[in-house]
Design a protein around this motif. Structure first.
Motif, short mmCIF file in Angstrom:
data_model
loop_
_atom_site.label_atom_id
_atom_site.label_comp_id
_atom_site.label_asym_id
_atom_site.label_seq_id
_atom_site.Cartn_x
_atom_site.Cartn_y
_atom_site.Cartn_z
N GLY A 174 1.37 7.38 11.13
CA GLY A 174 1.39 7.15 9.70
C GLY A 174 2.74 6.57 9.31
O GLY A 174 3.78 7.05 9.78
N GLN A 175 2.74 5.55 8.46
CA GLN A 175 3.98 4.92 8.02
C GLN A 175 4.05 4.94 6.50
O GLN A 175 3.11 4.51 5.81
N PHE A 176 5.20 5.42 5.99
CA PHE A 176 5.39 5.57 4.55
C PHE A 176 6.81 5.16 4.19
O PHE A 176 7.68 5.04 5.06
N GLN A 177 7.05 4.97 2.90
CA GLN A 177 8.38 4.55 2.46
C GLN A 177 8.86 5.42 1.31
O GLN A 177 8.12 5.71 0.36
N GLN A 178 10.12 5.85 1.41
CA GLN A 178 10.78 6.59 0.33
C GLN A 178 12.23 6.09 0.23
O GLN A 178 12.91 5.93 1.24
N ASN A 179 12.67 5.84 -1.00
CA ASN A 179 14.04 5.37 -1.24
C ASN A 179 14.39 4.14 -0.40
O ASN A 179 15.49 4.01 0.13
N GLY A 180 13.42 3.25 -0.27
CA GLY A 180 13.64 2.00 0.44
C GLY A 180 13.63 2.09 1.95
O GLY A 180 13.84 1.09 2.64
N LYS A 181 13.36 3.28 2.50
CA LYS A 181 13.39 3.46 3.95
C LYS A 181 12.01 3.86 4.46
O LYS A 181 11.38 4.79 3.94
N VAL A 182 11.56 3.17 5.50
CA VAL A 182 10.26 3.46 6.11
C VAL A 182 10.41 4.54 7.19
O VAL A 182 11.34 4.49 7.99
N ALA B 199 0.85 -1.19 0.00
CA ALA B 199 0.00 0.00 0.00
C ALA B 199 0.89 1.24 0.00
O ALA B 199 2.08 1.16 0.29
N MET B 200 0.31 2.39 -0.32
CA MET B 200 1.09 3.63 -0.34
C MET B 200 1.30 4.18 1.07
O MET B 200 1.88 5.25 1.24
N GLY B 201 0.86 3.47 2.05
CA GLY B 201 1.08 3.87 3.44
C GLY B 201 0.20 3.03 4.35
O GLY B 201 -0.72 2.33 3.90
N HIS B 202 0.51 3.08 5.62
CA HIS B 202 -0.30 2.43 6.64
C HIS B 202 -0.53 3.44 7.75
O HIS B 202 0.32 4.27 8.04
N ALA B 203 -1.68 3.36 8.38
CA ALA B 203 -1.96 4.21 9.53
C ALA B 203 -2.58 3.37 10.63
O ALA B 203 -3.42 2.51 10.37
#
Length: 269
Positions: free
Chosen positions: A251-259, A206-210
Protein backbone atom coordinates in the motif's frame (compact mmCIF):
# COMPACT_ATOMS: atom_id res chain seq x y z
CA UNK A 1 -10.96 5.61 -16.07
CA UNK A 2 -10.88 2.02 -14.95
CA UNK A 3 -10.11 1.46 -11.30
CA UNK A 4 -9.92 -2.29 -10.96
CA UNK A 5 -7.55 -4.33 -13.01
CA UNK A 6 -6.19 -7.84 -12.91
CA UNK A 7 -3.33 -8.39 -15.29
CA UNK A 8 -1.93 -11.89 -15.58
CA UNK A 9 1.76 -11.84 -16.54
CA UNK A 10 3.51 -15.02 -17.69
CA UNK A 11 7.27 -15.27 -17.27
CA UNK A 12 9.63 -14.36 -20.11
CA UNK A 13 13.24 -15.22 -20.94
CA UNK A 14 16.17 -12.83 -21.25
CA UNK A 15 18.20 -12.70 -24.42
CA UNK A 16 21.46 -10.85 -25.07
CA UNK A 17 21.78 -9.22 -28.47
CA UNK A 18 24.90 -8.97 -30.58
CA UNK A 19 25.20 -5.22 -29.85
CA UNK A 20 25.59 -6.00 -26.15
CA UNK A 21 22.18 -4.57 -25.24
CA UNK A 22 19.83 -6.60 -23.13
CA UNK A 23 16.67 -7.39 -25.03
CA UNK A 24 13.79 -9.19 -23.38
CA UNK A 25 11.04 -10.64 -25.56
CA UNK A 26 7.47 -9.63 -24.92
CA UNK A 27 5.64 -11.44 -22.15
CA UNK A 28 2.38 -13.15 -22.98
CA UNK A 29 -0.41 -12.13 -20.67
CA UNK A 30 -4.18 -12.13 -20.33
CA UNK A 31 -6.05 -9.06 -19.09
CA UNK A 32 -9.33 -9.22 -17.20
CA UNK A 33 -11.34 -6.37 -15.68
CA UNK A 34 -13.73 -6.95 -12.83
CA UNK A 35 -17.35 -5.98 -13.47
CA UNK A 36 -16.58 -4.15 -16.75
CA UNK A 37 -15.81 -5.27 -20.31
CA UNK A 38 -12.23 -4.96 -21.47
CA UNK A 39 -11.04 -2.52 -24.11
CA UNK A 40 -7.30 -3.16 -24.32
CA UNK A 41 -5.05 -2.35 -27.26
CA UNK A 42 -2.82 -5.38 -28.05
CA UNK A 43 0.84 -4.42 -27.71
CA UNK A 44 4.38 -5.68 -28.19
CA UNK A 45 7.48 -4.34 -26.48
CA UNK A 46 11.26 -4.31 -26.74
CA UNK A 47 13.36 -3.71 -23.64
CA UNK A 48 17.01 -2.63 -23.76
CA UNK A 49 19.62 -2.22 -21.03
CA UNK A 50 23.13 -1.07 -21.98
CA UNK A 51 25.76 -3.61 -20.98
CA UNK A 52 25.27 -6.06 -18.13
CA UNK A 53 23.31 -4.66 -15.17
CA UNK A 54 25.24 -4.80 -11.90
CA UNK A 55 23.99 -4.34 -8.37
CA UNK A 56 24.10 -0.84 -6.87
CA UNK A 57 24.91 0.88 -10.16
CA UNK A 58 22.54 3.14 -12.07
CA UNK A 59 21.52 1.57 -15.36
CA UNK A 60 19.44 3.05 -18.17
CA UNK A 61 16.44 1.07 -19.34
CA UNK A 62 14.59 1.76 -22.60
CA UNK A 63 11.14 0.34 -23.37
CA UNK A 64 9.71 0.53 -26.87
CA UNK A 65 5.94 0.02 -26.99
CA UNK A 66 4.61 -1.18 -30.34
CA UNK A 67 1.35 -2.34 -31.81
CA UNK A 68 0.77 -5.83 -33.16
CA UNK A 69 2.35 -4.81 -36.47
CA UNK A 70 5.51 -3.84 -34.53
CA UNK A 71 5.03 -0.16 -35.30
CA UNK A 72 5.75 2.26 -32.41
CA UNK A 73 2.62 3.54 -30.67
CA UNK A 74 2.76 7.32 -30.77
CA UNK A 75 0.29 8.53 -28.14
CA UNK A 76 -0.54 7.44 -24.59
CA UNK A 77 -3.15 8.60 -22.12
CA UNK A 78 -2.10 10.17 -18.84
CA UNK A 79 -3.49 7.90 -16.10
CA UNK A 80 -3.04 8.87 -12.46
CA UNK A 81 -0.81 11.73 -13.56
CA UNK A 82 1.64 9.53 -15.54
CA UNK A 83 1.85 7.95 -18.97
CA UNK A 84 3.47 4.81 -17.55
CA UNK A 85 3.62 3.20 -14.12
CA UNK A 86 6.40 0.65 -13.71
CA UNK A 87 6.75 -1.74 -10.78
CA UNK A 88 10.06 -3.46 -10.14
CA UNK A 89 10.21 -6.46 -7.79
CA UNK A 90 12.82 -9.03 -6.86
CA UNK A 91 12.04 -12.70 -7.47
CA UNK A 92 11.33 -13.30 -3.77
CA UNK A 93 9.24 -10.08 -3.63
CA UNK A 94 11.40 -8.66 -0.84
CA UNK A 95 12.25 -5.61 -2.99
CA UNK A 96 9.64 -3.27 -4.49
CA UNK A 97 9.95 -0.02 -6.41
CA UNK A 98 7.33 2.16 -8.15
CA UNK A 99 8.89 4.09 -11.05
CA UNK A 100 7.50 6.48 -13.68
CA UNK A 101 9.53 6.27 -16.90
CA UNK A 102 9.83 9.38 -19.08
CA UNK A 103 8.10 9.29 -22.45
CA UNK A 104 10.65 10.21 -25.13
CA UNK A 105 8.24 10.01 -28.06
CA UNK A 106 7.85 7.52 -30.92
CA UNK A 107 6.76 4.77 -28.50
CA UNK A 108 9.87 4.93 -26.32
CA UNK A 109 9.94 5.20 -22.52
CA UNK A 110 13.15 5.63 -20.54
CA UNK A 111 14.32 5.49 -16.92
CA UNK A 112 17.40 4.83 -14.82
CA UNK A 113 17.46 2.70 -11.69
CA UNK A 114 19.86 0.89 -9.37
CA UNK A 115 19.20 -2.67 -8.27
CA UNK A 116 19.98 -3.32 -4.57
CA UNK A 117 21.56 -6.75 -5.07
CA UNK A 118 22.33 -9.37 -7.68
CA UNK A 119 19.60 -11.75 -8.80
CA UNK A 120 16.44 -11.89 -10.86
CA UNK A 121 14.02 -8.97 -11.02
CA UNK A 122 10.68 -8.57 -12.74
CA UNK A 123 9.71 -5.26 -14.33
CA UNK A 124 5.98 -4.70 -14.88
CA UNK A 125 4.95 -1.71 -16.99
CA UNK A 126 1.39 -0.43 -17.17
CA UNK A 127 0.24 2.13 -19.76
CA UNK A 128 -2.78 3.07 -21.86
CA UNK A 129 -2.38 3.71 -25.60
CA UNK A 130 -4.49 6.65 -26.75
CA UNK A 131 -8.06 5.47 -27.23
CA UNK A 132 -7.36 2.10 -25.63
CA UNK A 133 -9.68 2.56 -22.68
CA UNK A 134 -8.17 0.02 -20.31
CA UNK A 135 -4.47 -0.23 -19.38
CA UNK A 136 -2.09 -2.55 -21.19
CA UNK A 137 0.67 -4.41 -19.35
CA UNK A 138 4.11 -5.58 -20.47
CA UNK A 139 6.41 -7.45 -18.09
CA UNK A 140 9.95 -8.80 -18.30
CA UNK A 141 12.57 -10.59 -16.24
CA UNK A 142 16.02 -9.06 -15.83
CA UNK A 143 19.11 -10.72 -14.37
CA UNK A 144 21.45 -8.46 -12.37
CA UNK A 145 25.08 -9.33 -11.64
CA UNK A 146 26.46 -9.10 -8.12
CA UNK A 147 26.18 -10.69 -4.70
CA UNK A 148 22.58 -11.76 -4.15
CA UNK A 149 20.62 -10.66 -1.11
CA UNK A 150 19.61 -13.31 1.37
CA UNK A 151 16.36 -14.78 0.11
CA UNK A 152 13.39 -13.88 2.28
CA UNK A 153 10.80 -16.69 2.61
CA UNK A 154 7.36 -15.55 1.50
CA UNK A 155 5.00 -16.56 4.30
CA UNK A 156 1.70 -15.02 5.32
CA UNK A 157 1.92 -12.41 8.09
CA UNK A 158 0.49 -13.63 11.40
CA UNK A 159 -0.39 -10.07 12.38
CA UNK A 160 -1.70 -7.58 9.85
CA UNK A 161 -0.41 -4.50 11.67
CA UNK A 162 2.96 -2.94 10.88
CA UNK A 163 4.87 0.20 11.82
CA UNK A 164 6.46 2.02 8.87
CA UNK A 165 7.96 5.52 9.07
CA UNK A 166 6.18 6.39 12.34
CA UNK A 167 2.85 5.13 10.99
CA UNK A 168 0.98 2.17 12.46
CA UNK A 169 -0.88 0.57 9.57
CA UNK A 170 -3.43 -2.23 9.90
CA UNK A 171 -4.82 -4.27 7.03
CA UNK A 172 -8.27 -5.84 7.05
CA UNK A 173 -10.42 -7.66 4.51
CA UNK A 174 -14.04 -8.21 3.73
CA UNK A 175 -14.59 -11.48 1.87
CA UNK A 176 -10.98 -12.49 1.21
CA UNK A 177 -11.77 -15.33 -1.20
CA UNK A 178 -10.22 -16.12 -4.58
CA UNK A 179 -12.45 -15.37 -7.53
CA UNK A 180 -14.80 -13.11 -5.57
CA UNK A 181 -14.89 -9.37 -4.93
CA UNK A 182 -12.74 -8.49 -1.93
CA UNK A 183 -12.62 -5.21 -0.03
CA UNK A 184 -9.17 -4.29 1.31
CA UNK A 185 -8.95 -1.61 3.99
CA UNK A 186 -5.79 0.07 5.28
CA UNK A 187 -6.23 1.88 8.61
CA UNK A 188 -3.44 4.36 9.35
CA UNK A 189 -2.56 5.75 12.77
CA UNK A 190 0.31 7.62 14.35
CA UNK A 191 2.68 4.99 15.76
CA UNK A 192 3.43 6.91 18.97
CA UNK A 193 0.07 8.42 19.91
CA UNK A 194 -2.13 5.81 18.21
CA UNK A 195 -4.29 8.69 16.99
CA UNK A 196 -5.92 8.21 13.58
CA UNK A 197 -4.21 10.04 10.73
CA UNK A 198 -6.74 12.20 8.94
CA UNK A 199 -4.53 14.34 6.73
CA UNK A 200 -3.52 11.92 3.99
CA UNK A 201 -2.91 13.67 0.67
CA UNK A 202 -3.72 12.54 -2.88
CA UNK A 203 -0.85 10.56 -4.37
CA UNK A 204 -0.82 10.36 -8.17
CA UNK A 205 -4.45 11.37 -8.35
CA UNK A 206 -5.80 8.99 -5.70
CA UNK A 207 -5.88 8.66 -1.92
CA UNK A 208 -3.56 5.69 -2.24
CA UNK A 209 -2.31 2.96 -4.52
CA UNK A 210 -2.08 -0.76 -3.87
CA UNK A 211 -0.20 -3.42 -5.80
CA UNK A 212 -0.59 -7.16 -5.22
CA UNK A 213 1.63 -9.82 -6.78
CA UNK A 214 1.31 -13.57 -6.35
CA UNK A 215 4.07 -15.60 -4.75
CA UNK A 216 5.03 -17.11 -8.11
CA UNK A 217 5.33 -13.55 -9.52
CA UNK A 218 2.89 -14.36 -12.31
CA UNK A 219 -0.27 -12.51 -11.23
CA UNK A 220 -0.31 -8.74 -10.87
CA UNK A 221 -3.01 -6.41 -9.56
CA UNK A 222 -2.79 -2.60 -9.52
CA UNK A 223 -5.66 -1.39 -7.37
CA UNK A 224 -7.04 2.08 -6.64
CA UNK A 225 -9.33 3.27 -3.81
CA UNK A 226 -13.08 2.96 -4.11
CA UNK A 227 -13.56 6.67 -3.39
CA UNK A 228 -11.65 9.96 -3.30
CA UNK A 229 -13.63 11.14 -0.28
CA UNK A 230 -11.92 11.54 3.09
CA UNK A 231 -8.28 11.86 4.07
CA UNK A 232 -7.92 8.84 6.33
CA UNK A 233 -7.52 7.05 8.58
CA UNK A 234 -9.20 4.37 6.44
CA UNK A 235 -8.60 3.81 2.74
CA UNK A 236 -10.58 0.99 1.11
CA UNK A 237 -9.78 -0.76 -2.16
CA UNK A 238 -11.74 -3.38 -4.12
CA UNK A 239 -10.33 -6.15 -6.28
CA UNK A 240 -10.61 -9.82 -7.23
CA UNK A 241 -7.77 -12.19 -6.44
CA UNK A 242 -7.72 -14.56 -9.45
CA UNK A 243 -6.49 -17.69 -7.65
CA UNK A 244 -5.85 -19.10 -4.20
CA UNK A 245 -2.38 -18.72 -2.76
CA UNK A 246 0.14 -16.33 -1.26
CA UNK A 247 0.14 -12.68 -2.37
CA UNK A 248 2.29 -9.76 -1.31
CA UNK A 249 0.47 -6.43 -1.11
CA UNK A 250 2.10 -3.00 -1.03
CA UNK A 251 0.00 0.00 0.00
CA UNK A 252 1.32 3.45 -0.90
CA UNK A 253 0.07 6.67 0.69
CA UNK A 254 1.20 10.27 1.09
CA UNK A 255 1.29 12.55 4.13
CA UNK A 256 2.99 15.96 4.38
CA UNK A 257 4.38 15.56 0.88
CA UNK A 258 6.12 12.26 1.64
CA UNK A 259 5.12 8.88 0.22
CA UNK A 260 5.32 5.82 2.47
CA UNK A 261 4.96 2.18 1.43
CA UNK A 262 3.55 -0.59 3.63
CA UNK A 263 4.00 -4.28 2.65
CA UNK A 264 1.86 -7.21 3.81
CA UNK A 265 1.85 -10.91 2.88
CA UNK A 266 -1.51 -12.67 2.92
CA UNK A 267 -2.88 -16.08 2.05
CA UNK A 268 -5.97 -15.98 -0.14
CA UNK A 269 -8.22 -19.02 0.41
Amino acid sequence: MRYYMIAFCLLSMILLSACNSLKVPKSTMDHQMSATPTDIVPTNSEWKVSGHPKANEDYPVSILIMDKANKPIQSFDTVHEKKMHLFLVSKDLSYFSHIHPEYKGNGEFFFKTAFPAGGDYKLISEFTPKGGGDPSVESHWLQVEGAPAKEVPLVADKKLTKVVEDKKVSLSFENLTAGKTSHITFTIRDAQSNKPIKNLEPYLGAMGHAVAISGDVEKYLHIHPMTMEGNGPKVTFMTIFPEKGIYKIWGQFQQNGKVFTVPFVVKVP
